[in-house]
Scaffold this motif. Structure first.
Motif, PDB file in Angstrom:
ATOM      1  N   MET A   3     -92.932 -96.598 -16.520  1.00  0.00           N
ATOM      2  CA  MET A   3     -92.729 -95.256 -16.190  1.00  0.00           C
ATOM      3  C   MET A   3     -94.190 -94.693 -16.681  1.00  0.00           C
ATOM      4  N   ARG A   8     -91.967 -97.187 -10.609  1.00  0.00           N
ATOM      5  CA  ARG A   8     -90.764 -96.771 -10.449  1.00  0.00           C
ATOM      6  C   ARG A   8     -89.878 -97.737 -10.955  1.00  0.00           C
ATOM      7  N   LEU A  21     -84.242 -90.989 -15.552  1.00  0.00           N
ATOM      8  CA  LEU A  21     -84.505 -90.882 -14.233  1.00  0.00           C
ATOM      9  C   LEU A  21     -84.111 -89.728 -13.231  1.00  0.00           C
ATOM     10  N   ASN A  26     -88.903 -91.323  -9.667  1.00  0.00           N
ATOM     11  CA  ASN A  26     -89.216 -92.059 -10.577  1.00  0.00           C
ATOM     12  C   ASN A  26     -88.462 -93.295 -10.798  1.00  0.00           C
ATOM     13  N   GLY A  27     -87.623 -93.664  -9.910  1.00  0.00           N
ATOM     14  CA  GLY A  27     -86.667 -94.901  -9.937  1.00  0.00           C
ATOM     15  C   GLY A  27     -85.547 -94.755  -9.743  1.00  0.00           C
ATOM     16  N   TYR A  28     -84.541 -95.909  -9.946  1.00  0.00           N
ATOM     17  CA  TYR A  28     -83.296 -96.014  -9.314  1.00  0.00           C
ATOM     18  C   TYR A  28     -82.489 -96.395 -10.198  1.00  0.00           C
ATOM     19  N   ILE A  42     -86.480-100.244  -2.599  1.00  0.00           N
ATOM     20  CA  ILE A  42     -87.670 -99.909  -3.099  1.00  0.00           C
ATOM     21  C   ILE A  42     -88.909-100.515  -2.400  1.00  0.00           C
ATOM     22  N   ARG A  52     -98.413 -92.903  -7.059  1.00  0.00           N
ATOM     23  CA  ARG A  52     -98.307 -92.976  -8.361  1.00  0.00           C
ATOM     24  C   ARG A  52     -98.650 -92.209  -9.368  1.00  0.00           C
ATOM     25  N   VAL A  55     -95.882 -89.796 -10.010  1.00  0.00           N
ATOM     26  CA  VAL A  55     -94.948 -90.265 -10.826  1.00  0.00           C
ATOM     27  C   VAL A  55     -95.422 -90.354 -11.999  1.00  0.00           C
ATOM     28  N   ASN A  59     -93.502 -88.338 -15.122  1.00  0.00           N
ATOM     29  CA  ASN A  59     -92.926 -89.017 -16.261  1.00  0.00           C
ATOM     30  C   ASN A  59     -93.663 -88.749 -17.479  1.00  0.00           C
TER      31      ASN A  59
END
Length: 76
Positions: A3, A8, A21, A26-28, A42, A52, A55, A59
């Protein structure tokens, strides 16, 4: 660590990690039987997604320095 570098992440949908998240930002999260489909999601995503760098900025609240500052402010 992922992160912090703007990657992600894919995490299991559990209460213990639910604060980490913002789904799709920033992710799943995935449930037990859907890891493969999340991975595919993704890799096939639209290029209009956050960069990026965005993100990494999102984060920043999870960085070591931010967490240390929060702890020190609590004990002061």
């Amino acid at each position: 660590e992922a992160m912090g570098t703007g990657l992600r992440v894919i995490l299991p949908k559990k209460d213990s990690v639910s604060h980490l998240l913002e789904e799709g930002v920033n992710g799943y999260y995935f449930y037990d039987n859907e890891f493969d489909s999340k991975l595919e999601q993704i890799f096939t995503q639209n290029q209009n997604e956050r960069s990026r760098e965005e993100v990494v900025a999102f984060n920043a609240k999870f960085s070591y320095s931010t967490l240390v500052d929060k702890i020190l402010n609590l004990v002061r």
